[in-house]
Design a protein around this motif. Sequence first.
Motif, PDB file in Angstrom:
ATOM      1  N   GLY A  38       3.668   1.720  -1.697  1.00  0.00           N
ATOM      2  CA  GLY A  38       3.918   1.871  -2.834  1.00  0.00           C
ATOM      3  C   GLY A  38       2.859   2.504  -3.892  1.00  0.00           C
ATOM      4  O   GLY A  38       3.030   3.252  -4.821  1.00  0.00           O
ATOM      5  N   THR A  39       1.631   1.824  -3.668  1.00  0.00           N
ATOM      6  CA  THR A  39       0.469   2.196  -4.581  1.00  0.00           C
ATOM      7  C   THR A  39      -0.507   3.457  -4.071  1.00  0.00           C
ATOM      8  O   THR A  39      -0.456   4.356  -4.713  1.00  0.00           O
ATOM      9  N   ASN A  40      -0.821   3.344  -2.837  1.00  0.00           N
ATOM     10  CA  ASN A  40      -1.956   4.116  -2.493  1.00  0.00           C
ATOM     11  C   ASN A  40      -1.212   5.437  -1.704  1.00  0.00           C
ATOM     12  O   ASN A  40      -1.767   6.470  -1.549  1.00  0.00           O
ATOM     13  N   GLU A  57       0.743  -1.104   0.018  1.00  0.00           N
ATOM     14  CA  GLU A  57      -0.117   0.001   0.104  1.00  0.00           C
ATOM     15  C   GLU A  57       0.986   1.281   0.156  1.00  0.00           C
ATOM     16  O   GLU A  57       0.342   2.377  -0.570  1.00  0.00           O
ATOM     17  N   LEU A 106       3.553  16.472   6.568  1.00  0.00           N
ATOM     18  CA  LEU A 106       2.708  16.018   5.325  1.00  0.00           C
ATOM     19  C   LEU A 106       1.318  15.395   5.791  1.00  0.00           C
ATOM     20  O   LEU A 106       1.198  14.313   6.570  1.00  0.00           O
ATOM     21  N   SER A 158       2.206   6.848  -2.295  1.00  0.00           N
ATOM     22  CA  SER A 158       3.314   6.893  -3.254  1.00  0.00           C
ATOM     23  C   SER A 158       3.961   8.266  -2.841  1.00  0.00           C
ATOM     24  O   SER A 158       5.194   8.405  -2.975  1.00  0.00           O
ATOM     25  N   ASN A 159       3.286   9.381  -2.746  1.00  0.00           N
ATOM     26  CA  ASN A 159       3.768  10.477  -2.164  1.00  0.00           C
ATOM     27  C   ASN A 159       4.683  10.641  -1.045  1.00  0.00           C
ATOM     28  O   ASN A 159       5.817  10.935  -0.906  1.00  0.00           O
ATOM     29  N   ALA A 218      -2.178  14.939   1.410  1.00  0.00           N
ATOM     30  CA  ALA A 218      -1.069  15.265   0.367  1.00  0.00           C
ATOM     31  C   ALA A 218      -0.174  13.617   0.141  1.00  0.00           C
ATOM     32  O   ALA A 218       0.282  13.605  -0.752  1.00  0.00           O
ATOM     33  N   MET A 257      13.487  15.831  -3.227  1.00  0.00           N
ATOM     34  CA  MET A 257      12.387  16.138  -2.849  1.00  0.00           C
ATOM     35  C   MET A 257      12.102  14.870  -1.855  1.00  0.00           C
ATOM     36  O   MET A 257      10.915  14.137  -1.669  1.00  0.00           O
ATOM     37  N   TRP A 280       7.712   8.591  -1.269  1.00  0.00           N
ATOM     38  CA  TRP A 280       9.006   9.044  -1.695  1.00  0.00           C
ATOM     39  C   TRP A 280       9.522  10.072  -0.822  1.00  0.00           C
ATOM     40  O   TRP A 280      10.864  10.127  -0.606  1.00  0.00           O
ATOM     41  N   VAL A 339      -1.401  10.738  -0.019  1.00  0.00           N
ATOM     42  CA  VAL A 339      -1.959   9.669  -0.984  1.00  0.00           C
ATOM     43  C   VAL A 339      -1.671   9.783  -2.420  1.00  0.00           C
ATOM     44  O   VAL A 339      -1.334  10.919  -2.872  1.00  0.00           O
ATOM     45  N   SER A 340      -1.673   8.721  -3.076  1.00  0.00           N
ATOM     46  CA  SER A 340      -1.535   8.723  -4.719  1.00  0.00           C
ATOM     47  C   SER A 340      -3.053   9.358  -5.171  1.00  0.00           C
ATOM     48  O   SER A 340      -4.128   8.766  -4.704  1.00  0.00           O
ATOM     49  N   PHE A 341      -3.132   9.838  -6.311  1.00  0.00           N
ATOM     50  CA  PHE A 341      -4.202  10.000  -6.758  1.00  0.00           C
ATOM     51  C   PHE A 341      -4.800   8.967  -7.677  1.00  0.00           C
ATOM     52  O   PHE A 341      -4.487   8.939  -8.778  1.00  0.00           O
ATOM     53  N   LEU A 342      -5.409   8.057  -6.950  1.00  0.00           N
ATOM     54  CA  LEU A 342      -5.771   6.608  -7.815  1.00  0.00           C
ATOM     55  C   LEU A 342      -7.582   7.056  -7.849  1.00  0.00           C
ATOM     56  O   LEU A 342      -8.123   7.719  -7.440  1.00  0.00           O
TER      57      LEU A 342
END
Lengths: 530, 75
Positions: free
Chosen positions: A81-83, A79, A469, A85-86, A473, A167, A89, A475-478
């Motif tokens: 890596g997918t949900n 999750e 954070l 990701s911001n 902010a 970043m 990173w 969460v990935s935009f899925l």
Amino acid sequence: MTDLMTTVDWSRWQFALTAIYHWLFVPLTLGLSVMVAVMESVYVRTRSAAWLATTKFWMRLFGINFAIGVATGLILEFEFGTNWSNYSWFVGDIFGAPLAIEGILAFFMESTFIAVMFFGWKRVSPGFHLAATWLTALGASISALWILVANAWMQYPVGMEFDPAQMRNVMTDFWSLFSGVAVNKFFHAVLSGWALAGVFVIGVSAWFLLRGSNREFAFRSIKVGGWMGLAGLLLTMYTGDGSAVEVAKCQPMKLAAMEGLYDGSHGQSLVALAALNPDKRFDNQEDPYLFEMSLPKGLSILANHDASSFVPGINDLVNGISFTPEGDTIRTVAYAERIERGRRAHEALRQYDRAMVARDTAAMEEAETLLRADYPYFGYGYFDSVEEAIPPVPVTFYSFRVMVMLGGYFLLFFFVALVLVYRFPRALDSNKATQWIAMLSVPLMWVCSEAGWMVAEVGRQPWTVQDLLPTRAAVSFLEPGAVMATFWMFAGVFTVLLVAEVSIMMRQISKARTEDLDRGTGVLSSSDTH
Amino acid sequence: MALTLFSSPFVRVWRFYRDGFREMTVGRTLWAIIIIKLIVMFGILKLFFFPDLLSRDFDSDEQRAAHVRSELTRR
């Protein structure tokens, strides 16, 4: 609701679901592994076949729990890596290190020593086997250490510096990961596993007494479960006190939410029991509680170990009154100004980005200087109002009370169990009501444990990384539908695993024969443990 | 030579695991659950539903950093 907020909500639900299910297995592994090691130590010292049988029985249940629970935590990493990701990173340089160490340690320690535990009864010496059992328990706790260190860093981010070019927050001091927040969190979580395993052992033993079988085995187990559980619970309470002091210093808004405290005071009372007023908001004059029973000066003592000290409430914090990490009350930056400064940090980062594209080094340095000045409030720049920086008070408030009240109940539970098993064994053996209470207490211990995590995780909202954070902010935009679908998929998979665990355990428990467990006959047959 | 080979630590470890797996009872069910779980997790969930978005969509760390910078400054 916008698609982004729907995605945020479903991603949070999904993460909460997987974390809650994962935590069903973890504390039992942490506690039962130590319990089994203690039992085996008694066996090695006494060479009693009955203690060997007792050790093997609980080791089998430990194995079932371990096998069903193992790798369920990996889903959380999927999750990330997918949900998220911001988030991954943004903090990967720091968060990744403990998780990687955990993965390597868990793999090598657990795969090696668990194999000796289960396959080695007739192949290695008793001393070597005992060492493997203790090392399995130690390995499980060390695995937990790294996860909890990573979690504590999110609640109290230290030892890093933000690099706008990468970043990323870059680690500058590895050892600062072991902050007071991390140390208290580790011991609080791991030792609560001892208490949970103690309740589990006593509850299962009570089932044998209720059935009228394996009486001697049940009494032996209740003694170990009672002492270990009591020790674990007392230490959990002690580290809980340490955690409260850390929360007061590092996450005062969480403490205010835990108490439903809007306007703080010197000598602040601690709410023992209350119903929150659903109409209360931070910016109105409603009473926070419909009714309350409080302990005078209790919160000041809990937060600062000083009965007359000031504890800030939500309104105080919003207006810029807080603690320093040393515990001094200070005037700091009000939330409205934090939002402004967060927005300035965002604008500086946008300037940095434009300068980077233009390869204008001087402009990059200028933007970075501006960014550094406001970076401590970076996360606040995502909020439209100060209300968005306040955690959900009801969930945090009630979860805290559920945890504390059940903790108090289990203190009494262990005390009564030990008194009965040592002083009134006949009453314990014959009183069915007592046996039922012990059995029904088992799920309550999980409720207590999960409630503790809800306090920790809901109370730190809206942050994934404190002040830097927020979840919206991170969460990935899925597509919300995709997250919803995987939420239900996980709900199905985990429920199947839970049903499998409970049914396999029940079968193994009900198969246990009196002659094996009470007197230890037949325990040396080759395949009775694994 | 053969004796040395068969008594080597690697062979002994191999036999340890082999015999342990052979003698399992409830362990067989548990291993079946572990294997099915890992297949579902890595063969289905990770492969089809949980890609690492930044690794999948970008070739370099610079691109990933630029993407996250853009994401975090436009929300």
